[in-house]
Design an enzyme around this catalytic site. Sequence first.
Site, PDB file in Angstrom:
ATOM      1  N   GLY A 160     -17.300   1.780   6.736  1.00 42.74           N
ATOM      2  CA  GLY A 160     -16.914   1.201   5.693  1.00 42.74           C
ATOM      3  C   GLY A 160     -15.774   0.421   6.092  1.00 42.74           C
ATOM      4  NE  ARG A 161     -12.503   0.675   1.091  1.00 42.12           N
ATOM      5  CZ  ARG A 161     -13.088   1.036  -0.188  1.00 42.12           C
ATOM      6  NH1 ARG A 161     -12.910   0.187  -0.939  1.00 42.12           N
ATOM      7  NH2 ARG A 161     -13.303   2.356  -0.536  1.00 42.12           N
ATOM      8  CB  ILE A 162     -11.692   3.623   7.664  1.00 43.33           C
ATOM      9  CG1 ILE A 162     -10.602   3.666   6.096  1.00 43.33           C
ATOM     10  CG2 ILE A 162     -10.840   4.243   8.820  1.00 43.33           C
ATOM     11  CD1 ILE A 162     -10.417   5.479   5.954  1.00 43.33           C
ATOM     12  CB  SER A 208     -14.078  11.051   7.967  1.00 47.16           C
ATOM     13  OG  SER A 208     -14.890  11.891   8.885  1.00 47.16           O
ATOM     14  CD  GLU A 260      -8.668  19.686   6.909  1.00 46.80           C
ATOM     15  OE1 GLU A 260      -7.594  19.604   6.089  1.00 46.80           O
ATOM     16  OE2 GLU A 260      -9.286  18.934   7.683  1.00 46.80           O
ATOM     17  CG  HIS A 316      -6.484  16.125   6.437  1.00 42.33           C
ATOM     18  ND1 HIS A 316      -7.282  16.772   5.619  1.00 42.33           N
ATOM     19  CD2 HIS A 316      -6.382  14.749   6.397  1.00 42.33           C
ATOM     20  CE1 HIS A 316      -7.924  15.735   4.953  1.00 42.33           C
ATOM     21  NE2 HIS A 316      -7.121  14.669   5.233  1.00 42.33           N
TER      22      HIS A 316
END
Length: 326
Positions: free
Chosen positions: A156-158, A237, A267, A286
Amino acid sequence: MGRPVVFIPDKVPEEAVRYLETVAEVDYRAWEELPGEAKFLQGLERADGLLVYSRHKLKGPVLDRAPRLKGVCNIAVGYDNLDLEELTRRGIAATNTPDVLTETTADLAFGLLLAAARRIPEADHYVKSGQWKGWLPSLMLGKDVHGAVLGIIGYGRIGSAIARRANGFGMKVLYSNLERVPRDEAALGIEYAAMEELLGRSDYVLVQVPLTPSTAGFIGEREFSMMKPDAYFINASRGAVVQEEALVKALAEGRIGGAGLDVFEREPLPPDHPFLSMPRVVTLPHMGSATRQTRAAMAMKAAVNMAAILQGKRPENLLNGQVWKQ
Ligand code: GLV
């Protein structure tokens, strides 16, 4: 009718608070630590709008405690913390903050790759802990990044922003995605590959997909067994797209070379987690979008979305279009 109330539990860049004060009463708590449930519910109960980081899970019975809620604006691109179906059923609009964090997150993901490949955190610790006694021929030998093959799963964009960075490093980029991206194939010379082929050919396997029911745990033992024995696995991600136990096993048995991880199934990482004693795993807390500029842009984007919702206008980044009946 009084002004609508926007509840902002977390510490956010102040310009977003100032902006929202022009359209609403803002119940801004500026909590750095995650508040206890009681404090959160207290704010939620009188909120027409909620502006939150994705550490807050808006799922299940918690929504029963938000009788006035009309909008939830995530300060994040990911929205796996939201039960979109349930929000939609209740007529609550949900938004996210795409685009403004693309480049910053790509910087971090690529930095993670470099850090893991060249053992940068391990070397830093080696120097600062006083172990560096002199130059040694085999000291901190790592793996080349330039000229290596990078496989990006989820383009995608990233993913595309990471491919641009890889191009600058002279890497060969493969990508696997639901749809092909001819624009980048032409502009960047990237090559589409089926997942199996990508796993088998890549020196670095980087996953960059949103967490959804179809991506949850989609990388597991089978996928790690297809990777080269010295390949590195990079994930900035969501942790839950990987079966973490399978990753731990692949690393522990030396079936892959190492990993760079910004996200985890749980997390923060529990103190006894195997990753914490694996030098070939770089662990980050993160922090993909964590720069001052990008966090400010994300908070403003969320605030603009919120103001639109409260004013009855369709917000730019609406995730559940079904709630918007014109
Ligand atoms: C961060 O993890 C985000 O989804 O923006």
